[in-house]
Design an enzyme around this catalytic site. Sequence first.
Site, short mmCIF file in Angstrom:
data_model
loop_
_atom_site.label_atom_id
_atom_site.label_comp_id
_atom_site.label_asym_id
_atom_site.label_seq_id
_atom_site.Cartn_x
_atom_site.Cartn_y
_atom_site.Cartn_z
N SER A 19 -1.14 5.21 6.35
CA SER A 19 -0.06 5.83 5.61
C SER A 19 -0.65 6.69 4.49
O SER A 19 -1.29 6.18 3.57
CB SER A 19 0.86 4.76 5.01
OG SER A 19 1.70 5.38 4.06
N HIS A 28 0.39 8.68 9.44
CA HIS A 28 1.73 8.19 9.12
C HIS A 28 2.19 8.84 7.81
O HIS A 28 1.56 8.68 6.76
CB HIS A 28 1.72 6.67 8.99
CG HIS A 28 3.08 6.07 8.79
ND1 HIS A 28 3.96 5.84 9.83
CD2 HIS A 28 3.72 5.66 7.66
CE1 HIS A 28 5.07 5.31 9.35
NE2 HIS A 28 4.96 5.19 8.03
N ASP A 87 5.20 9.25 5.11
CA ASP A 87 6.42 8.62 4.60
C ASP A 87 7.23 9.60 3.78
O ASP A 87 6.80 10.01 2.70
CB ASP A 87 6.03 7.42 3.72
CG ASP A 87 5.47 6.28 4.55
OD1 ASP A 87 6.22 5.78 5.42
OD2 ASP A 87 4.31 5.90 4.33
N MET A 110 10.48 10.16 1.62
CA MET A 110 11.50 9.42 0.86
C MET A 110 12.30 10.38 -0.02
O MET A 110 11.71 11.26 -0.65
CB MET A 110 10.82 8.39 -0.05
CG MET A 110 9.91 7.43 0.68
SD MET A 110 9.12 6.33 -0.49
CE MET A 110 8.03 5.41 0.60
N HIS A 137 7.84 9.33 9.23
CA HIS A 137 8.78 8.23 9.00
C HIS A 137 9.78 8.68 7.95
O HIS A 137 9.45 8.76 6.77
CB HIS A 137 7.97 6.99 8.55
CG HIS A 137 8.80 5.84 8.10
ND1 HIS A 137 8.26 4.76 7.42
CD2 HIS A 137 10.13 5.56 8.23
CE1 HIS A 137 9.22 3.88 7.16
NE2 HIS A 137 10.36 4.34 7.62
N MET A 188 12.70 8.30 5.50
CA MET A 188 13.52 7.34 4.74
C MET A 188 14.48 8.18 3.92
O MET A 188 14.38 8.29 2.69
CB MET A 188 12.60 6.49 3.83
CG MET A 188 11.83 5.45 4.63
SD MET A 188 10.40 4.83 3.74
CE MET A 188 9.18 6.02 4.28
N MET A 198 10.15 -2.48 10.11
CA MET A 198 9.62 -2.59 8.75
C MET A 198 9.29 -4.05 8.46
O MET A 198 10.12 -4.94 8.67
CB MET A 198 10.64 -2.10 7.72
CG MET A 198 10.95 -0.61 7.74
SD MET A 198 9.51 0.48 7.61
CE MET A 198 8.88 0.01 5.99
N GLY A 219 10.37 1.96 0.98
CA GLY A 219 10.48 2.57 -0.35
C GLY A 219 9.19 2.62 -1.14
O GLY A 219 9.00 3.54 -1.92
N PHE A 220 8.32 1.64 -0.93
CA PHE A 220 7.09 1.59 -1.72
C PHE A 220 5.93 1.07 -0.89
O PHE A 220 6.12 0.18 -0.05
CB PHE A 220 7.28 0.68 -2.94
CG PHE A 220 8.35 1.16 -3.87
CD1 PHE A 220 8.07 2.07 -4.89
CD2 PHE A 220 9.66 0.73 -3.71
CE1 PHE A 220 9.07 2.53 -5.73
CE2 PHE A 220 10.68 1.19 -4.54
CZ PHE A 220 10.38 2.10 -5.56
N GLY A 221 4.75 1.62 -1.14
CA GLY A 221 3.54 1.06 -0.55
C GLY A 221 3.09 -0.15 -1.35
O GLY A 221 3.63 -0.43 -2.42
N GLY A 222 2.13 -0.89 -0.80
CA GLY A 222 1.50 -1.98 -1.54
C GLY A 222 2.32 -3.25 -1.67
O GLY A 222 2.03 -4.09 -2.52
N ASP A 227 5.26 -1.68 10.01
CA ASP A 227 4.95 -0.91 8.80
C ASP A 227 5.24 -1.75 7.55
O ASP A 227 6.38 -2.13 7.32
CB ASP A 227 5.81 0.36 8.81
CG ASP A 227 5.53 1.29 7.63
OD1 ASP A 227 4.65 0.99 6.81
OD2 ASP A 227 6.22 2.33 7.56
N GLY A 228 4.19 -2.00 6.75
CA GLY A 228 4.37 -2.66 5.47
C GLY A 228 3.52 -3.90 5.31
O GLY A 228 3.70 -4.88 6.04
N GLY A 229 2.55 -3.83 4.41
CA GLY A 229 1.73 -5.01 4.12
C GLY A 229 0.78 -5.40 5.23
O GLY A 229 0.35 -6.55 5.30
N GLY A 272 -1.36 1.37 4.75
CA GLY A 272 -1.61 2.25 3.61
C GLY A 272 -2.69 1.69 2.72
O GLY A 272 -3.86 2.07 2.80
N SER A 273 -2.31 0.73 1.87
CA SER A 273 -3.23 0.16 0.89
C SER A 273 -4.48 -0.42 1.55
O SER A 273 -5.59 -0.25 1.03
CB SER A 273 -2.55 -0.96 0.11
OG SER A 273 -1.26 -0.57 -0.26
C1 DX5 Z 1 6.98 1.91 2.86
C2 DX5 Z 1 6.30 2.86 3.80
C3 DX5 Z 1 4.99 2.40 4.30
C4 DX5 Z 1 3.95 2.18 3.24
C5 DX5 Z 1 2.92 1.22 3.78
O1 DX5 Z 1 8.25 2.36 2.60
O2 DX5 Z 1 7.10 3.08 4.92
O3 DX5 Z 1 4.49 3.25 5.32
O4 DX5 Z 1 3.33 3.36 2.82
O5 DX5 Z 1 2.04 0.90 2.75
P1 DX5 Z 1 1.26 -0.47 2.72
O6 DX5 Z 1 0.41 -0.54 3.97
O7 DX5 Z 1 0.48 -0.37 1.47
O8 DX5 Z 1 2.28 -1.58 2.71
ZN ZN Z 2 6.20 4.19 6.66
#
Ligand code: DX5
Ligand code: ZN
Length: 215
Positions: free
Chosen positions: A7, A31, A33, A35, A64, A66, A136, A141-144, A175-177, A197-198
Amino acid sequence: MIQIAPSMLAADFLHLQESVNTVNKYADLFHLDIMDGTFVPNISFGFPVVEAIAQKARKPLDVHLMIVNPGKYVERFAKVGASYISFHYEAAKEESAAVLAQIQALGVKAGIVINPDCPVEKIFPLLPQVDFVLIMSVFAGFGGQKFIPESIDRIKAVRAELDRLGRTDVPIEVDGGIGPDNAADVITAGASILVAGSSVFKAQDPAAAIAAMRG
Ligand code: DX5
Ligand code: ZN
């Protein structure tokens, strides 16, 4: 085949070329994102950034969305070079089938996304039509954020329904964590495209993190 989709939200935007090189060299998809501050409480980036990445990308772009009213923007994302476009069921509801068809008519792979609080059965009527499903494993909405463990059963349920329909080749993206510590679990549950992402861009060694997730 397992695909890793870093991401770009977690990339260093002052050194974007470096992050692009990492994906080109070691990963499978970009990927991206998108938003809008309305469907989700955060705003990420838009067309100028996507175009800049597209110019240097040697791997397909996985967009993706959002955003509210996703159908309004799919043509523009196709024009800038998206190979995959997904949007949230919660944003399109009864228009979801039409938006999927709109994306497919542009020659782009179409995916439906669900947040952790959306019952998986809501998208079952769309499974005969989708090119992929994005589940999801955090709230969009947020990474990490931290991976939600209940996502495992949701992946299994969607995988079982796709298989029941004979759509064994339709991939599930998660997607996520996601990182090296839980990649094997989501793969075993039935996912084959892992967004990260992270765990990629904040890692000391992004190439090693990607390799570890492939197993
Ligand atoms: C969250 C995004 C994800 C996010 C993933 O809304 O859709 O793609 O960037 O980030 P990590 O891998 O850090 O959870
Ligand atoms: Zn995403």
